[in-house]
Design a protein around this motif. Structure first.
Motif, PDB file in Angstrom:
ATOM      1  N   PHE A   1     112.012  40.612  34.041  1.00  0.00           N
ATOM      2  CA  PHE A   1     111.649  41.931  33.534  1.00  0.00           C
ATOM      3  C   PHE A   1     111.765  42.982  34.634  1.00  0.00           C
ATOM      4  O   PHE A   1     112.302  44.081  34.425  1.00  0.00           O
ATOM      5  CB  PHE A   1     110.225  41.860  32.970  1.00  0.00           C
ATOM      6  CG  PHE A   1     109.725  43.146  32.371  1.00  0.00           C
ATOM      7  CD1 PHE A   1     110.092  43.512  31.096  1.00  0.00           C
ATOM      8  CD2 PHE A   1     108.877  43.972  33.081  1.00  0.00           C
ATOM      9  CE1 PHE A   1     109.621  44.689  30.535  1.00  0.00           C
ATOM     10  CE2 PHE A   1     108.404  45.141  32.529  1.00  0.00           C
ATOM     11  CZ  PHE A   1     108.779  45.501  31.255  1.00  0.00           C
TER      12      PHE A   1
ATOM     13  N   GLY B   1     111.735  48.836  28.754  1.00  0.00           N
ATOM     14  CA  GLY B   1     111.130  47.543  29.046  1.00  0.00           C
ATOM     15  C   GLY B   1     109.753  47.447  28.417  1.00  0.00           C
ATOM     16  O   GLY B   1     108.887  48.274  28.689  1.00  0.00           O
TER      17      GLY B   1
ATOM     18  N   GLN C   1     106.543  44.850  27.795  1.00  0.00           N
ATOM     19  CA  GLN C   1     105.968  43.629  28.364  1.00  0.00           C
ATOM     20  C   GLN C   1     104.941  43.010  27.425  1.00  0.00           C
ATOM     21  O   GLN C   1     104.118  43.712  26.841  1.00  0.00           O
ATOM     22  CB  GLN C   1     105.322  43.953  29.713  1.00  0.00           C
ATOM     23  CG  GLN C   1     104.950  42.740  30.538  1.00  0.00           C
ATOM     24  CD  GLN C   1     104.359  43.133  31.877  1.00  0.00           C
ATOM     25  OE1 GLN C   1     103.460  43.962  31.940  1.00  0.00           O
ATOM     26  NE2 GLN C   1     104.859  42.546  32.959  1.00  0.00           N
TER      27      GLN C   1
END
Length: 423
Positions: A99, A255, A257
């Motif tokens: 990531f 991104g 998470q």
């Protein structure tokens, strides 16, 4: 007659032009220069953006995932307008590194970042991004990392089993290319690069208030807020292509998470048939619609091993373009198995996107493993040590024989003997 005279004059003009061109030794055909943005010329035109390249397979614009070996497995990189889903490993140790490499690649290339998390402040995530290895330093650091992890047996030229001889080789070491970089996991990205970058953070506890009321049978409040946040960034900063006159074009890297965890207000990890069982699939459906119409690419990490209903996992896979699973050896029998002593886990390519094709491209590499060295995270082909060399010690042969006993009851009769079988 007038028409014939007109044609004749035109032919004469063309002939004189050809004669003039031949005298000056210059061809009459000229290469067309690059069209400026906003022109009305017909025909496709590729967008020139730093850190991108067109795919040789389908012409789709690609960005790097931050791991060149992973780019190679995905057909050259991550396509613009697609979602990359990473199935987190059991203890969530290696998936955060993938990531962060994706985000660090965006900072190095000057892309705009959008970081969303319900667990950690995005500002803290950016402070923990790995440092890039650029140009000559990449080769130097890689050589040092390999040298420090050499074993005494690595200097001996082993006889490789027949099934490994004809397989294509994977790129492991650094290459001099502007597309994709290598990152040092032991160092942090320079602060001046973070300050010079354009990024947007979405921290769920700061966006959701306790007094917010949502209608039943809809998305969870966290998913609604995140979709609105992504949509506003895409439209406000013109990633949707609404301003074709804009000369400086960029890519939005998104991104997200730990999506689907209880921290997002979703209960798919707590119950098999929860009240919000369709919230995550609806979120992915709307998210893909936003990505398809914008210059953006998204990476999502998800604890799929905690999802109780397996049917939801199948829907999530269908709503994602690329799916990669990480299987760590920590806490499993493979951690102490001598066959896997050189690796830290397995990587599974679950799905590769169908881009301008009727069928899905399949990777030629099936057995993949990853390991985190002192500095680099590498993906390699899984090579089990073949016992075909006379230099293998007796102790290692006994370890291999004992490990084969645990492979399954079907191999128990053959593996139980004292003699080691060669093939």
């Amino acid at each position: 007659m007038a028409a014939v005279a007109t044609c004749g004059s035109g032919a004469g003009t063309t002939g004189s032009a050809v004669a003039t061109a031949s005298k000056s030794n210059v061809t009459s055909f000229q290469r067309r220069g690059p069209r400026a943005s906003g022109t009305n010329d017909s025909g496709p035109r590729l967008v020139s953006i730093a850190g991108t390249r067109p795919s040789v397979r389908n012409g789709q614009l690609l960005v790097s995932t931050g791991l060149p070996a992973l780019d190679q497995l995905l057909g050259g990189g991550l396509a613009i307008g697609t979602v990359l889903l990473i199935e987190e490993d059991k203890y969530n140790i290696y998936s955060p590194l993938l990531f962060k490499c994706f985000l660090a690649e965006g900072i190095v290339n000057g892309h705009t970042l959008l970081v969303a998390s319900a667990k950690e402040d995005p500002a803290n995530i950016l402070q923990e991004l790995p440092a890039p290895l650029l140009d000559d330093n990449s080769k130097k650091e890689f050589d040092e990392d390999v040298y420090n992890h050499k074993t005494p047996e690595s200097n001996i030229k082993m006889k490789i089993a027949w099934r490994y001889q004809l397989l294509p080789k994977m790129e492991i070491g650094p290459v001099s290319s502007r597309f994709g970089h290598y990152y040092d996991a032991s160092k942090r990205i320079p602060q001046e690069l973070i300050e010079a970058s354009n990024w947007h953070g979405f921290f769920l506890p700061e966006k959701i208030s306790s007094t917010l009321k949502v209608e039943p049978c809809s998305l969870t409040p966290g998913y609604i807020k995140l979709l609105q946040f992504i949509q506003n960034i895409i439209y406000e900063e013109r990633f949707d292509g609404s301003n074709p006159q804009k000369k400086q074009r960029n890519v939005l890297r998104i991104g997200i998470q730990n999506l689907g965890s209880p921290l997002w207000g979703d209960d798919i990890c707590c119950a098999e048939n929860g009240s919000n069982s369709h919230s995550l699939t609806k979120f992915l459906y709307v998210l893909r619609g936003l990505l398809r119409t914008s210059l953006s690419a998204c990476i999502i990490t998800m604890p799929t091993h905690l999802i109780q209903n397996k049917a939801i996992i199948a829907r999530i896979t269908n709503l994602s373009d690329t799916v990669i699973g990480l299987e760590s050896f920590i806490g499993s029998e493979r951690e102490t198995n001598p066959l896997y002593k050189d690796y830290h886990g397995l990587i599974h390519i679950r799905q590769i996107p169908r881009l301008n094709n009727l069928i899905c491209d399949e990777s030629d590499v099936k057995d993949l493993a990853f390991k985190l060295k002192r500095k680099l995270f590498t993906i390699e082909r899984l090579h089990l040590p073949p016992d075909l060399s006379d230099t293998v010690s007796r102790s290692s042969k006994q370890d291999l024989a004992e490990s084969t006993k645990r492979l399954g009851p079907g191999c128990g009769m053959m593996a139980g003997g004292k003699k080691h079988l060669d093939f």
